[in-house]
Every structure is written in C-alpha cells, then in structure tokens.
Design a protein around this motif. Structure first.
Motif, PDB file in Angstrom:
ATOM      1  N   GLU A 196      76.198  45.945 -35.873  1.00 43.31           N
ATOM      2  CA  GLU A 196      77.242  46.753 -36.595  1.00 43.31           C
ATOM      3  C   GLU A 196      76.715  47.699 -37.743  1.00 43.31           C
ATOM      4  O   GLU A 196      77.316  48.796 -37.728  1.00 43.31           O
TER       5      GLU A 196
ATOM      6  N   VAL B 293      82.312  49.428 -33.582  1.00 38.28           N
ATOM      7  CA  VAL B 293      81.808  48.234 -32.720  1.00 38.28           C
ATOM      8  C   VAL B 293      82.918  47.551 -32.254  1.00 38.28           C
ATOM      9  O   VAL B 293      83.862  47.173 -32.939  1.00 38.28           O
TER      10      VAL B 293
ATOM     11  N   ALA C 148      71.268  48.551 -31.171  1.00 37.60           N
ATOM     12  CA  ALA C 148      72.026  49.461 -31.546  1.00 37.60           C
ATOM     13  C   ALA C 148      71.343  50.954 -31.412  1.00 37.60           C
ATOM     14  O   ALA C 148      71.864  51.996 -30.895  1.00 37.60           O
TER      15      ALA C 148
ATOM     16  N   ASN D  23      80.515  51.399 -29.956  1.00 31.44           N
ATOM     17  CA  ASN D  23      79.542  50.586 -29.022  1.00 31.44           C
ATOM     18  C   ASN D  23      80.536  49.297 -28.773  1.00 31.44           C
ATOM     19  O   ASN D  23      81.119  48.752 -29.760  1.00 31.44           O
TER      20      ASN D  23
END
Lengths: 332, 332
Positions: free
Chosen positions: A83, A93, A294, A63
């Motif tokens: 994270e 991340v 997330a 991500n």
DNA sequence: TTGTAAGCGTTATCAA
DNA sequence: TTGATAACGCTTACAA
C-alpha cells in the motif's frame, strides 16, 4: 461529490475543455483564464469524479491484492509495504480476502475489473482462473509461488536458509527432527522449506502436517507430537505462528524449550522476539516483498517493462534461544 | 477486460439495451432472446465494465477505510471484520494508510471519490476535513472517537473496564501505579482508559506518555520508568503492544513480572496470550467493530437509516498472570 | 488560446 | 418485447 465540470465551466465562463486543461496542465491556458477557473473550482469545491476520469483515461489508478486471510502478521506486513508504494505511485489499493468465501472466482473477477493490476498470494486463485486472467491481459504479480508465464513472481529464498537452519540444529547435536506444518500444497514457500530441510537432514526428519498454519493448529499438532512415544529432539516449524503454538504445547506438557525439545520458526514476526523462549527463525523481508510487488506491477501497467520477471529475495537466519543454548548469548 | 456490451449485442443480433436487460433481469426479455444473449456473452467472455456500471448506477459498490497504520493486530482485526461483511454486502474495500504520508487530505478526498462510504479510525482525519466530508454528504462511520453530528460512531466500552482493571489491581495490594502510553490526544480510546483508571486510582497513578503505541516505544519508556528511582508497583498500559514492550524492558532490567512489577495491557491481541508472563488485559471485540461498521455504513448508503447512531460495545477483563499471583490459576 | 464534439461503457427512459 | 437514445462526468483530438 456532486458538482461537475460543467458547473465549474459555466461559473468561470469557459468550456469544460478549458477547465480540464487548466486543472491537469495538459494544454495551453492563458494565465487569466486559469485564474478564473481555479477561482470557480475553489468556490464550488470541485473535485473531478474518479469514475469520469477513469472512464476517460482508461485506467483505474488502483491496484488489487488477493490474500487468503489477513489474520497473522505475514500478510499484514506485505500489505503494508504494498500500500505504501502503491500510494506513492498514485494508486489506491483494493483488498480481497478469500478465506471462507463462496464464489471466489466471481469476487476475483469483480476485483480485476476495478483495478489495473493484481497482487496475488501463492495459490489463492484457482489455476484455471489464473490462466484466464493471464489470457485477458490482466497485469499480475504473485508472491510465494513458482514462476509461471505471463506474470511476475516474487518470493523469498527458502532452500539455502533451510540448509543453514538445519546445519545450525545439527551443530547443537540433535539427531531426531520433526517438521511441523508440513506442506499441504506443493510449490509454495512452505514446501520449499520442507524440501530444503529434508534434503539436509535426510531420513532424520518426520513430516507432521497441520490443518492450517496458525498458532492453534500448531498447538494441537505439537501436543500430539510431543505427547507421543517418539518425541523429536527438535521441531522445525513451517512458520512462526505454528512455532508459537508448539511453544505453548511444550509448556502445557511441562517440557522445557530448548532443554527438552528445540523449536524453530520462520518469517520473524513480531511475536517471535517476544515469546519465551525467543524464537530462532528465518527472517524474510515481508514488507519489501509488498513494496517490490507494487513497483513491479507499476512497471507492467505503465508498460515500462513487458516481459515477466521472477525475483527471489534473500533471507537471514536469526538465532535466538529456542533452538538450544549458545556459548555467548545472541540477541536481536 | 476488453469486450463491450456493443460487441455482445451485435453478436446476439439485438440492441445493447436488451443485453443489459437480459443480464440484469431488469426488464422483460423473451426466452429465446435471452438464450442468444447469454450465448454471446459466454462466447465473448463478456464482463460488464465496472466503470461503466458505476457511472450509470451512480454508485461504486465499494467502501473505504482509513487507518493510521496497519502495523499491529488491532487495525488488522478490525479490517478483517470490515472486509468480510462488506464483501457479503457486495462491496469492495479500498484501504488508505495515513502514517508518514504527506498530503493526507488529498489522499482522503481521492478515496472518498472512489467509494460510497468511509470507515475512519479515531482522529486519523483532520477535523476540518471531517466537517467538509460531512457537508458533502459522504457517508461516514468512525471507530474509536467521540460522537459527532452527521456520522455514525462505534467504540468499545472503556471506563467501566478501566474501573474493573483498577479494582483488580488494587485487590492485589498495589498502591503505586503508572499509566504507560498516556494519551496524546484526548477524546479517543486511550484517553478514556486513562481517565477511567485515574478516576479509580486517584493520585496514586502517574502518566507516562510514549511517542507511539508500539512495542518499541513501550520498551523505551518502560526502561526509563523502571530504571528510575521511583519504580511503580504496577504499570497499566494503554494497549497490549505497549505492554509487551514493558515486559521486554522489565526482563532486560532483570525484574520479575509480576513479582517485582505488575503489567497490564488492553485489547487482547494474539501475542498477549503467548507472552511470558501472559498478559492481563481488557478484551475488546475488534473484529466485531469492523463488521458492525460495514453494516452501519451499508444502512447509511442504502438509506435504510438516515439518522446517525452511536454505539458502544462491551469489553471483558481477561486476568492472566502478568498482574500478580492468583490463588487458583486462571487461564484463557 | 479556446471551444466543439467524439469517445469511454454502462443503465434506463420512452417510443415503437 | 424490443430498440433508439439520453444521461453519467470526464479527457482529448480537431477546428477555429
């Protein structure tokens, strides 16, 4: 890492397909064969190349996150939550800070090419590029900006908290206010805070902008404001850092807080609890914002959900001592 | 991103090799051909797949960073410097926080497979894994740990600063000290600080460990220490966050700092300037540590340098008001 | 249960 | 100046 699946296959006396299957458990493998493969893997210390896996799988398992700057606790806290959850979900991340960068667009495009989805703060990314990313089908989650089509947005509640804060200050009897750190862009958190406070306080509040939302800028602007002829009774700040700057300015001018002037912040960063006086502020769930971002991104990427969602998290007024004296001492 | 080099080639009526050359300027291309290619690229909105490029080039153009936790300003500042320089050098930054994670080793190996080199804080990574990474040829830079073969190390000077700090406190006339946040592991920054202070102060200092180097842990430990029968005159803390906790504890116990007890920190984080009283501390160049780490890693990766280097950056004693009263007020 | 081979999207070598 | 084509390291139909 250097050793490839071919060497493992050779050593185990099988094909690379079998090695792959044995390792991922993605197909039938005889127990004895698996043994051999695992042994070879062990001996050769084999780790599948991320690049190879990603290319074949068609996903990065990573991500991205784009923020203006990491200085200050707000972004850090969000990043932390982001994270943590990303890691739980098996995703790395990749970070990108835009402050002071030339060619931001190129950097963001590069980042987009390295990940399966992006978390973006407020208006960090130029609107045309946002549109392009949406058009390209990049999965996007925004924190602290107004909803837009094709992406999730996530923000903390601001208006009601602003009203609550204003009411509390009014309860202290103040009548002349200033909003320090007046919004430069509209449509973001600070703008909502300003609008909320103003709608509650009417003409009794003056907007005082700062260059940035930092301690230093807050200090400078507050020094001018407090040193001027028309000192407000209470200063509502855009966020805690600006408020800390205001506290500093008051001290330098020999003004007592809250005796001579009240000061409030927003966010409830660590330092808000440790300043003297401790800051009255509005707590927003920074870490949770990151965590939710997330998860939202994961839903979008895996396809569990395909319609954008716009979420607003609740906040909490935290009354400490910088806004005035309270009958019974409040502590947090 | 979806469109590949093949579609561009087809549209431009050339081969993929030509497209690649035209885009990277890596071989001769006729002016007219280049035109056609660029036009097709433009029309199709083509961006080369990072995965494809990396696989072919054999490099990720990305750096990793491993830290225990991002909470607190120290790691953030280092990260900021690291990301800034990495970005300058055309490298993305992939982060990994280890705190509270199970299977740290797997996470780190995965990370190592995504990047060209790793920045690691202190002893975040288990020693056997460090050895394995070195053996595998992973480029490594460590911040805040003792030198080891096969990797760069970078740290701030501690011993001399500790002596300077001790001398300053002795100058105030204190004779009974405590070191709050006594080291749990040896060989890291905090251990050096402790050793330095102790060697200067001799038996006059007592080690008081904390669970972690945080405000909360500092608070708890300081409360016990200050509430006990044998209150020290001065508390030297492992870092600023622990010191802020100590300040809080003193306040809760109704003790004046520095009147009843002196407190010092280390690092010079933002909050150190804004606490009351402002913290006397040792400033270390956190952002520069990160920046240098990025450059060092780049040298290692590009092969400009192949022998490890061990660097120590200088620090500065910052005297504020938490350590005692000074004839003329010092400000920073 | 296993192997062959076709992708995945580039770069770069070698001929033409 | 250009085009085939072989890597790069894996996953996964499809066959056997």
């Amino acid at each position: 890492m250097d050793v490839t699946i071919y060497e493992v296959a050779k050593r185990a006396g099988v094909s690379i397909a079998t090695v792959s299957r044995a390792l991922r458990g993605t197909g039938p493998v005889a127990a004895k064969t698996r043994e051999k493969v695992l042994k070879a893997v062990e001996e050769l210390n084999f780790t599948p190349s991320r690049l190879g896996v990603s290319l074949a799988e068609g996903r990065h398992a990573a991500n991205g996150i784009v923020f203006p700057d990491l200085a200050g606790p707000y972004y850090t806290e969000v990043l932390l939550g982001y994270e943590e959850v990303a890691s739980e979900l098996g995703r790395s991340v990749v970070i990108l800070s835009t402050k002071g960068r030339t060619k931001v667009n190129d950097l963001i495009k590069d980042l987009a090419g390295r990940v399966d989805g992006l978390l973006i703060f407020g208006h960090t990314v130029p609107e045309p590029l946002v549109a392009e990313l949406v058009r390209l089908g990049v999965r996007l989650v925004f924190i602290s900006r107004e909803p837009l089509p094709g992406a999730d947005t996530l923000r903390s509640e601001n208006t009601a908290s602003a009203h609550a804060l204003a009411a509390h200050l009014t309860g202290h009897g103040y009548e002349r206010f200033a909003f320090l750190g007046a919004p430069l862009t509209s449509q973001d958190d600070v703008d909502e805070r300003w609008q909320g406070v103003r709608s509650a306080l009417g003409g009794a509040i003056e907007a005082v902008p700062t260059r940035e939302y930092t301690v230093d800028c807050g200090f400078e602007a507050a020094r001018d404001l407090l040193g001027g002829r028309n000192r407000p009774e209470a200063i509502v700040c855009s966020d805690d850092e600006v408020a800390l700057g205001a506290l500093l300015a008051a001290e330098q001018l020999g003004l007592d807080v809250p005796g001579d002037v009240a000061v409030t912040g927003w966010d409830d960063i660590m330092a808000a609890r440790h300043s003297r006086p401790a800051l009255t502020t509005v707590r927003q769930p920074m870490r949770e914002l990151g965590a939710r971002a997330a998860r939202a991104l994961d839903e979008l990427i895996t396809g569990v959900r395909d319609t954008p969602r716009h979420l607003i998290l609740t906040t909490e007024l935290v009354v400490r001592s910088s806004c005035g004296h309270h009958p019974q001492e409040v502590s947090t």
